[in-house]
Design a protein around this motif. Structure first.
Motif, short mmCIF file in Angstrom:
data_model
loop_
_atom_site.label_atom_id
_atom_site.label_comp_id
_atom_site.label_asym_id
_atom_site.label_seq_id
_atom_site.Cartn_x
_atom_site.Cartn_y
_atom_site.Cartn_z
N TRP A 42 0.82 -1.21 0.00
CA TRP A 42 0.00 0.00 0.00
C TRP A 42 0.86 1.26 0.00
O TRP A 42 0.47 2.28 -0.57
CB TRP A 42 -0.93 -0.01 1.20
CG TRP A 42 -2.03 1.02 1.14
CD1 TRP A 42 -2.12 2.18 1.83
CD2 TRP A 42 -3.21 0.95 0.32
NE1 TRP A 42 -3.27 2.86 1.52
CE2 TRP A 42 -3.96 2.13 0.59
CE3 TRP A 42 -3.70 0.03 -0.60
CZ2 TRP A 42 -5.18 2.38 -0.04
CZ3 TRP A 42 -4.92 0.29 -1.23
CH2 TRP A 42 -5.63 1.46 -0.95
N HIS A 43 2.03 1.21 0.59
CA HIS A 43 2.93 2.37 0.61
C HIS A 43 3.27 2.84 -0.80
O HIS A 43 3.51 4.04 -1.02
CB HIS A 43 4.26 2.00 1.29
CG HIS A 43 4.14 1.43 2.66
ND1 HIS A 43 3.84 0.11 2.89
CD2 HIS A 43 4.29 2.01 3.89
CE1 HIS A 43 3.81 -0.12 4.20
NE2 HIS A 43 4.07 1.02 4.83
N LYS A 50 -5.06 3.83 -5.39
CA LYS A 50 -5.64 3.66 -4.05
C LYS A 50 -7.12 4.01 -4.07
O LYS A 50 -7.96 3.28 -3.53
CB LYS A 50 -4.90 4.54 -3.04
CG LYS A 50 -3.54 4.03 -2.62
CD LYS A 50 -2.88 4.97 -1.62
CE LYS A 50 -1.53 4.41 -1.15
NZ LYS A 50 -0.84 5.34 -0.21
N TRP A 124 0.09 -5.39 2.08
CA TRP A 124 0.70 -4.49 3.07
C TRP A 124 2.00 -5.11 3.56
O TRP A 124 1.98 -6.14 4.23
CB TRP A 124 -0.27 -4.28 4.23
CG TRP A 124 0.22 -3.43 5.36
CD1 TRP A 124 1.30 -2.58 5.39
CD2 TRP A 124 -0.38 -3.32 6.66
NE1 TRP A 124 1.41 -1.96 6.60
CE2 TRP A 124 0.39 -2.40 7.41
CE3 TRP A 124 -1.49 -3.92 7.26
CZ2 TRP A 124 0.08 -2.07 8.73
CZ3 TRP A 124 -1.80 -3.58 8.56
CH2 TRP A 124 -1.02 -2.66 9.29
N SER A 136 0.73 4.00 9.92
CA SER A 136 0.85 3.49 8.56
C SER A 136 -0.10 4.22 7.61
O SER A 136 -1.23 4.57 7.98
CB SER A 136 0.53 2.00 8.52
OG SER A 136 0.45 1.53 7.19
N PRO A 137 0.32 4.41 6.35
CA PRO A 137 -0.60 4.98 5.35
C PRO A 137 -1.81 4.09 5.10
O PRO A 137 -2.80 4.55 4.54
CB PRO A 137 0.28 5.11 4.10
CG PRO A 137 1.43 4.18 4.31
CD PRO A 137 1.67 4.18 5.79
N VAL A 138 -1.73 2.84 5.51
CA VAL A 138 -2.89 1.95 5.38
C VAL A 138 -4.10 2.54 6.11
O VAL A 138 -5.24 2.38 5.66
CB VAL A 138 -2.55 0.55 5.95
CG1 VAL A 138 -3.81 -0.29 6.15
CG2 VAL A 138 -1.57 -0.17 5.04
N ASP A 140 -4.74 5.79 6.69
CA ASP A 140 -5.04 7.18 6.34
C ASP A 140 -6.56 7.35 6.19
O ASP A 140 -7.23 6.48 5.63
CB ASP A 140 -4.34 7.53 5.02
CG ASP A 140 -4.48 9.00 4.67
OD1 ASP A 140 -3.62 9.78 5.09
OD2 ASP A 140 -5.48 9.35 3.98
N GLY A 144 -6.74 5.71 2.67
CA GLY A 144 -6.54 4.47 3.39
C GLY A 144 -7.87 3.95 3.92
O GLY A 144 -8.94 4.30 3.43
#
Length: 348
Positions: A42-43, A50, A124, A136-138, A140, A144
């Motif tokens: 995901w980063h 996304k 991830w 984590s950007p997960v 967001d 996210g």
């Protein structure tokens, strides 16, 4: 009667007392993989991709169910979660754990495509966020999955899945509840690189299976506490599939160390030993039923025979895995190679 329901899966499946409703036949003709899709963490997924993924997941979560056979399912997403509930005693603490969850992600991919998704499934890489999952950007709130839940039920209140209802669970029940999770950063340290390295260091499949399952897989679940930490229906949270992409990558990295041998190496039970149940809990199935209840008659009526394709309690490459009609059935052999034709993706 309750004892009978508890043991039907593990004890009576061999004589045909447990059988799925009619589903698609195994139909996996020879295929080639010339242009594998790219599974990125995901980063590293672009903002556009996304948004497309999150939109498609929400579409699945809000689309009406289609199969009209899975107990409690009201949405297409419920049907996906129901599969995990129905198979729970076959795909945890068994040899099926890794191949079935690889097949399960393919089932998600089909449902996303049904909602118009044309991109690549993300995963991830949790080693990059170990010890600091909440950052984590997960998670967001815009690009996210929203963050840790709020209130007594830990309901997710931000992001694209805020205030959605999951109708499958808890345990073997079908009682509507909010999409919920509780992130614990201290626990997430157990998904770091050293734990990853240990998980893929086993010499044979049983050692790798146990190290992956009991290591980063289990610790990741504990750190996320998806759907109240419910092992039966944790896939109600879309983050589940990113986490299991990480688990799948661990298995693939282990397989890649010796493809000649490991693309054909499988073993273990095809259903839980009732005396053991889930390895992470003590007391076997009987004690665990205090947490989750027992499979209902409606669930047992659609539960596949765990020995399908095996002819006994030991998992083989010929074992038949089912999504109960969402996608065609497949064998374990079909999913052993992620670029073998039936599957066509790579981790980048």
């Amino acid at each position: 009667m309750t004892k009978l329901l508890l043991r039907l899966l593990a004890v009576f499946a061999a004589v045909g007392l447990v059988a799925a409703l009619p589903a698609a036949e195994v139909d996996t003709p020879a295929q080639t993989c010339t242009t594998p899709s790219k599974r990125r963490s995901w980063h590293d997924v672009s903002e556009t991709d996304k948004k497309a993924y999150l939109t498609a997941v929400r579409c699945v979560m809000t689309s009406p169910q289609k199969l009209n056979r899975l107990p409690g399912a009201k949405t297409r997403w419920d049907e996906l979660v129901s599969l995990h509930q129905i198979h729970a005693l076959q795909i945890h603490t068994t040899g099926q754990f890794l191949p079935y969850h690889r097949y399960y992600i393919k089932t998600l991919e089909f449902l996303l495509q049904e909602c118009g998704f044309k991109g690549d499934i993300p995963y991830w890489n949790e080693t990059r966020d170990a010890g600091k999952f909440s950052k984590s950007p997960v998670f967001d709130p815009v690009l996210g999955f929203g963050g840790s839940g709020k209130g007594g039920q830990n309901c997710v209140t931000d992001g694209p899945f805020a205030n959605l209802t999951i109708n499958i669970g808890p345990g073997f029940k079908s009682e509507p509840r909010c999409l919920n999770r509780r992130i614990t950063d201290a626990l997430s340290g157990g998904t770091g690189q050293s734990y990853y390295n240990t998980a893929i260091s086993g010499a044979k499949y049983p050692q790798a299976l146990d190290a992956i399952y009991s290591g980063p897989h289990l610790i990741g679940h504990m750190a996320l506490a998806m759907m109240n930490g419910d092992s039966i229906t944790s896939s109600g949270d879309p983050v589940f599939f990113l986490h299991h992409g990480y688990v799948d990558k661990m298995w693939w990295d282990w397989q890649s160390k010796d493809k000649t041998v490991r693309l054909k190496e499988i073993s273990g039970l095809n259903a839980q030993d009732p005396a053991v149940g889930f390895s992470e809990f003590s007391g076997g199935m009987e004690a665990e039923s205090a947490m989750w209840g027992k499979p209902t008659a409606a669930i047992l009526a659609v539960t596949p025979n765990p020995q399908s394709g095996d002819g006994g309690p030991t998992l083989t490459l010929g074992h038949i895995m089912s999504s109960l009609g969402i996608i065609p059935n497949a064998t374990v052999a079909d999913v052993m190679d992620i670029k073998g034709g039936y599957l066509c993706y790579e981790y980048v």
